[in-house]
Design an enzyme around this catalytic site. Sequence first.
Site, mmCIF file in Angstrom:
data_model
loop_
_atom_site.group_PDB
_atom_site.id
_atom_site.type_symbol
_atom_site.label_atom_id
_atom_site.label_comp_id
_atom_site.label_asym_id
_atom_site.label_seq_id
_atom_site.Cartn_x
_atom_site.Cartn_y
_atom_site.Cartn_z
ATOM 1 N N GLY A 1 0.766 -0.849 -0.029
ATOM 2 C CA GLY A 1 0.187 0.191 -0.459
ATOM 3 C C GLY A 1 0.428 1.210 0.047
ATOM 4 O O GLY A 1 0.491 2.145 -0.684
ATOM 5 N N THR B 1 -6.436 5.224 0.427
ATOM 6 C CA THR B 1 -6.839 4.634 -1.056
ATOM 7 C C THR B 1 -5.833 3.361 -1.135
ATOM 8 O O THR B 1 -5.044 2.632 -2.067
ATOM 9 C CB THR B 1 -6.467 5.764 -1.418
ATOM 10 N N CYS B 2 -4.500 3.976 -0.435
ATOM 11 C CA CYS B 2 -3.197 3.775 -1.223
ATOM 12 C C CYS B 2 -3.059 2.282 -0.079
ATOM 13 O O CYS B 2 -2.496 1.449 -1.203
ATOM 14 C CB CYS B 2 -1.849 3.639 0.225
ATOM 15 N N PHE B 3 -3.993 1.624 0.329
ATOM 16 C CA PHE B 3 -4.190 0.180 0.529
ATOM 17 C C PHE B 3 -5.726 -0.344 0.417
ATOM 18 O O PHE B 3 -6.279 -0.949 1.133
ATOM 19 C CB PHE B 3 -3.843 0.178 2.857
#
EC number: 2.3.2.26
Length: 870
Positions: free
Chosen positions: A540, A837-839
């Site tokens: 992520g 959002t990264c994960f």
Amino acid sequence: MLQIAAMLAPPALSPARTSSLAPAADPLPLAPKAAAQPAPAMPSPATLGPIPPSASTEIDALVAIVACPLLASVANDHALLVIARSALLPSADATFLAGNLVRLFVRIEAIAERALSPAAPSPQSPQSPQSSQSPQSSLSPKASTEPAHAKQTKQPHPLPSIADLADAVAVLFRHARSYASEAQSATNATHHPIFMWYTGSASAKHPTHIYTMLAAQLELLWSDAFVRRLFAPVLDFVPPAAPPRAAARLLPGPRAHGSSDLSASALAVASSCVMIAMLTSTALAYARSIWFKFSYTPRLVPQLLAFIRHLGPSADGFGLFLAAADKPSFESEPYAPILLVFCSMASMLLITLDHNDIFVKRQPFEPEQLLDLATFLNHLCFKLHWSLHDCSSRPAAFPATAALLASARSLLNILLDKSARAPFAGEDPKTAWVMKPCTRRDFLESVRNAEPRAIAVLTHTPQAVPFATRVEIFRDFVLADRTRIADPSFAIDIVVSRQRLFEDGFAQLKKFAPSQLKQRIRVRFVNQLGLAEAGVDQSGVFKEFLEDICRTAFSTNFGLFYTTPDGNVTPSLTSAAHDDHLRLFEFVGRMLAKALYEGIVIDIPFALYIYAKLLGGYNFIDDLPSLDPDLYKNLVFLKEYEGDCEDLGLDFTIDRDLFGKVTSVEIKPGGARLPVTASNRLEYIHLMADYRLNQECRDQFRALMIGFRSVISEQWIRMFSPVELQWLMSGENVEFDVADLRAHTRYEGGYFDLHKTVRAFWQVLEEMSPADRSSFLKFATSCSKPPVGGFKHLDPPFTIRFVDGGDDAVVVGRPLAALGGFLGIGKDKERLPTAATCFNLLKLPAYNKKSTLREKLVYAVRSGTGFELA
């Protein structure tokens, strides 16, 4: 001189004579001739009528020879055999001889027309001493074997000598072709005014003015009058009232056909097409001009399509080609040169046609015609690769088939691209071109086992293979590569500041080889004080890094790209303001490829034409509205302008504004001195679109492509179209399946699938409009479209984490709070849902009421606040 003149007269030859002239491995054998006719009695030169007093003895002799069929046939046979069999004829001499033949042909025709004019006594006139059953002159039309519907007027078809000239020129250029090359190399080191790059020494070159004269001679071959003469049977052709069966119902059973079925007009057209193909593959400096001239001759391309549709004894040209495609004898198919030249001309014509031309004006083709043509070409290319797969792996052994396939695939790709943008007649681009043998599971196994015909089909006609199968093959390629280079002990660790994320990432990653970039990259963010931010060491964080890299690179303020009026981004001319700007483009290409390699879906604001660049494709006027809508509107205005184009004051130049300095760039050699006229405006339109789309930022696009392909092999992605590559990188443009997302969701913090809030969440998501569901996906994952193949391919997996109204940093340690939400204990939370959002992580409070959950979720999604809004 007499021997050269004799070459121009129509010989009385059988098909065997013509085939004996062509070398065994020649890709374009001469078209076969009709069966020989008995030689008539030789007329006396006196019967030709008066010759102008100024005519020299040489001209008298030439007229006598071309009017004597018996003498001309013998001399012509002898001359052509000498040229075709002579390995000693230098390429330059062959080219000069071709030019002389063309010029001589024009002179002879002018004299012959005067000599055989109705005002002059002739063998056919009543006062002629010859019999009323007069002999057939070599300049008179041969007896036609065409069907009655092909005869349009009482005027004869072109003089037969023009087909013989085409044969002679084709033979001569065949001698020169191996000496010519489009690109400079160690063997083709000498620039040549005709061949471009020539195998020979500079000392062998002739003075420049000699080549100017030669070019003027050769240009007669693509002059208006000569083009109309070459294709008179085509331009005069009127198809019968009943059309042949639609291409969608092709694939007839085998049936015999041979040279005995061929009409005289079709053979003449085949000879012309052989000459054009030889000419354009040898006179490379003029190839584009030649194709422009033929392609934009009014009515020629659509007429040639109708002519092809009615070839053969059953007037079913498409069926004839498809029946022949199953046989090894396709290499000697006599009509192949006609189809090859049609595909080349149609490709050039179609690139200047826009949506309005096809669907509103329906000119020069009806949309249904284009669908039939695309279906036929798709079947033909597939069958040739499936049945004669060696023609792609060993083109030298099947030169004629390989040449036709290259031309047919080029046209087919243009048609498929237009169909993907706007279907011709409601066809589904995902299924319309799929061939039945490729839908079976054993086809995928054949590819994995590297069986030649499966590889040939996948490489050259990938649209025949279902998209899902190709995606699976792509992921096989990546997995095999990942296994091959896997090194658990190796990882790249970088430290980046959020304020200088792009610069830090570039400085630290540029030193690594592409194979190293395929390994694990661990990213650590630091704040303004240089202190490490809290983060989780998983994919992520790297996804967040990639998203931030793209966000910075595509920002207009950064200067590498600029935003077009439709909201997409494209490389900017001002990128040169950056030191080493091409290496920055290469870095962006590597990062985009790394995301695709890792299966990370990112919303990339590229227009389709940039995906075509990544595939090594070429862009046409269809792509111009996305880049420069004003220029597109002006070009459409020019194309439809009914006045005198010269009044507009245009020339073949374009103004380029770079850092406030405007310079004029020629889009064609000598363009500043070449006005735009009605006859050349289509070429101008094509060149203007070509410059803006392909030439203006050529270096930037090339650097982007080099970086991308250093991580993602061209072999892995060339089986996809631009829109399919867009789906792979940015998600498939379909309404996502909520049930599929639910089946691949993870839960944290005490949530589980039957939790009251979770069940309410899935119900709310199902009830949302498609637009809101798409917005939710962007809110939670940063990408509004699902990954190709479904959410099982989303990396990291979508996760829903329980949060309450307090500090969510310690929420995982509050299982009782989640339990309370499950039991409906407590008040509804005022906190909005948030996302990381990264994960691909949704942080969802435990709402007791479904209405509250809907209100909060829709507000958060529509506001676009997303990341950590509280």
